[in-house]
Design a protein around this motif. Structure first.
Motif, mmCIF file in Angstrom:
data_model
loop_
_atom_site.group_PDB
_atom_site.id
_atom_site.type_symbol
_atom_site.label_atom_id
_atom_site.label_comp_id
_atom_site.label_asym_id
_atom_site.label_seq_id
_atom_site.Cartn_x
_atom_site.Cartn_y
_atom_site.Cartn_z
ATOM 1 N N LEU A 16 0.829 -1.207 0.000
ATOM 2 C CA LEU A 16 0.000 0.000 0.000
ATOM 3 C C LEU A 16 0.869 1.264 0.000
ATOM 4 N N HIS A 49 -2.076 6.080 6.131
ATOM 5 C CA HIS A 49 -3.377 5.465 6.432
ATOM 6 C C HIS A 49 -3.292 3.946 6.221
ATOM 7 N N GLU A 50 -2.113 3.460 5.866
ATOM 8 C CA GLU A 50 -1.980 2.051 5.456
ATOM 9 C C GLU A 50 -2.281 1.081 6.588
ATOM 10 N N GLN A 60 -5.950 0.313 6.906
ATOM 11 C CA GLN A 60 -6.478 -0.484 5.791
ATOM 12 C C GLN A 60 -5.991 -1.932 5.876
ATOM 13 N N PRO A 76 -14.974 0.512 0.216
ATOM 14 C CA PRO A 76 -13.972 1.568 0.386
ATOM 15 C C PRO A 76 -14.486 2.951 0.004
ATOM 16 N N GLU A 118 -9.428 4.705 0.444
ATOM 17 C CA GLU A 118 -8.990 3.298 0.444
ATOM 18 C C GLU A 118 -8.986 2.756 -0.982
ATOM 19 N N ILE A 155 -7.326 -0.644 -1.793
ATOM 20 C CA ILE A 155 -7.518 -1.730 -0.832
ATOM 21 C C ILE A 155 -7.761 -3.067 -1.545
ATOM 22 N N PHE A 207 -15.462 1.699 5.143
ATOM 23 C CA PHE A 207 -14.432 2.668 5.547
ATOM 24 C C PHE A 207 -14.926 4.068 5.210
ATOM 25 N N ASN A 262 -11.888 6.273 9.741
ATOM 26 C CA ASN A 262 -10.509 6.770 9.691
ATOM 27 C C ASN A 262 -10.556 8.219 10.165
#
Ligand SMILES: Cc1ncc(C[n+]2csc(CCOP(=O)(O)OP(=O)(O)O)c2C)c(N)n1
Ligand SMILES: [Mg+2]
Length: 369
Positions: free
Chosen positions: A44, A69-70, A73, A88, A92, A95, A158, A188
């Motif tokens: 990612l 943000h990995e 996820q 997503p 994302e 993803i 998400f 998130n």
């Protein structure tokens, strides 16, 4: 009987920080899983960093950066089974790579090419949702449907901190709770909605507190701790599978990159805080944890990074090798009713984009708009 679930406000952590916060052991996760998690994080991160470069080179369009943000996820996806569905947002976008989707598909999406749209049932990954929060009721509906059909599948949606102010978030969360749908609401919380800070978004002290009002558990985790995210999601998945309904997870961090390639956050963000957050970035933090455990060698790290870089090289080459899409596609599916014709608009577009094909003016009924 209604139950009250007071939110778990303390941030969960598994990975320690220096001498003051020790590492915590995580049950049921062996060396192989720990390394798989690392592989996903690196994939990612590589996807994201390469995408910013491709954007600067004019090879993809505007791109929503997910640097740092990995952990949210990868940690969440690793707690799912293959039959579970992922919904997503644009944050994302890549993803699907964790479900075997080719990088070229996601890169094509950011190129605005039809090859970037996949059949969701091929990966159990829904389309990337750009309208804020509209996929929350979709995920709730799918989760409920799976339950009605007697299938053992959960869904995870998400979304960001800003999405919790949207009506569709409320509708999806309430519906899922009332129906005991097997849903994980994964927020998130990067504390920004483009340039709108969290304190202008809500008067709630924590976003997890909102879960109490829906009658579901709310859990707060350190969003940069991939193992804390994994653990919290694993519990939420178990709860959903047991028929106990949805869970809200608030993953807390601070956005350390622009909202997207079209944004200049220097005019509104706290740059010192960004710098602090970059020091805690999630991939290096996990890598150091694995090295403390003696699980990751230099050669393994090198190999995993090399594979991710190769995936991206291949991905962009494949995306760029796609033949240009016919601009007629812009019109063909605009209305379900095929009688609506756009021949003159299409001819104009072909002229503007250098197409040569002559198109006769519309036949068919006048359309009132
Ligand atoms: C319904 C809707 N309203 C407004 C927008 C414009 N918009 C795009 S991103 C964004 C911010 C969303 O912030 P947040 O939910 O915190 O997610 P993040 O981008 O931080 O991941 C907004 C308002 C949109 N895409 N959809
Ligand atoms: Mg946000």
């Amino acid at each position: 009987m209604a139950q009250v679930f007071p939110a778990e406000r303390e941030l969960r952590r598994v990975i320690g920080a220096g001498h003051s916060v020790p590492d915590r052991a995580l049950e049921g996760v062996g060396e192989r899983e720990l390394l798989e998690l690392y592989r996903s994080l690196v994939l990612l991160r590589t996807y994201d960093e390469r995408s910013v470069v491709y954007h600067r080179q004019g090879r993809i369009g505007t791109y929503a950066i997910f640097w740092n943000h990995e952990a949210m996820q990868a940690g969440a996806v690793h707690a799912l089974e293959e039959q579970d569905w992922i919904f997503p947002s644009y944050r994302e976008s890549a993803i699907g790579l964790l479900r075997g989707m080719p990088a070229s598909t996601v890169l094509s999406w950011w190129r605005g090419h039809p090859a970037g749209w996949w059949n969701p049932a091929d990966y159990n990954v829904a389309s990337i949702c750009v309208p804020i929060g509209t996929h929350v009721p979709h995920a709730a509906g799918l989760a409920w449907g799976k339950r009605l059909a007697g299938e053992d599948a959960v869904a995870i949606a998400f979304f960001g901190d800003g999405a919790t102010s949207e009506g569709s978030f409320h509708e999806g969360a309430n519906f899922a709770a009332v129906m005991r749908a097997p849903l994980i609401l994964f927020c998130n919380n990067n504390q920004w909605a483009i340039s709108t800070p969290l304190d202008a978004q809500t008067r709630a002290e924590t976003l997890a507190d909102k879960a109490v009002g829906y009658g579901m558990p709310g859990v707060r985790v350190d969003g940069l701790d991939v193992l804390a995210v994994y653990e919290a999601t694993r519990e939420a998945v178990a709860r959903a599978r047991a028929g106990d309904g949805p869970t809200f997870i608030e993953a807390v961090h601070y956005r350390a990159a622009p909202h997207a390639t079209a944004d200049d956050p220097r005019v509104y963000i706290d740059l010192e805080r960004v710098e602090e957050e970059r020091q805690r970035e999630c991939v290096g933090r996990y890598e150091r944890y694995l090295r403390r455990l003696g699980v990751l060698s230099d050669e393994q790290a090198e190999q995993i990074r090399g594979e991710a870089a190769e995936t991206m090289r291949r991905g962009i080459a494949q995306a760029e090798a796609e033949p240009a899409a016919d601009v007629a596609l812009l019109f063909e599916h605009a209305y379900a009713d095929g009688r609506v014709a756009f021949a003159s608009e299409l001819a104009e577009l072909r002229r503007l984009t250098g197409g040569t094909e002559a198109v006769e003016p519309d036949e068919g009924p006048e359309v009132q708009v």
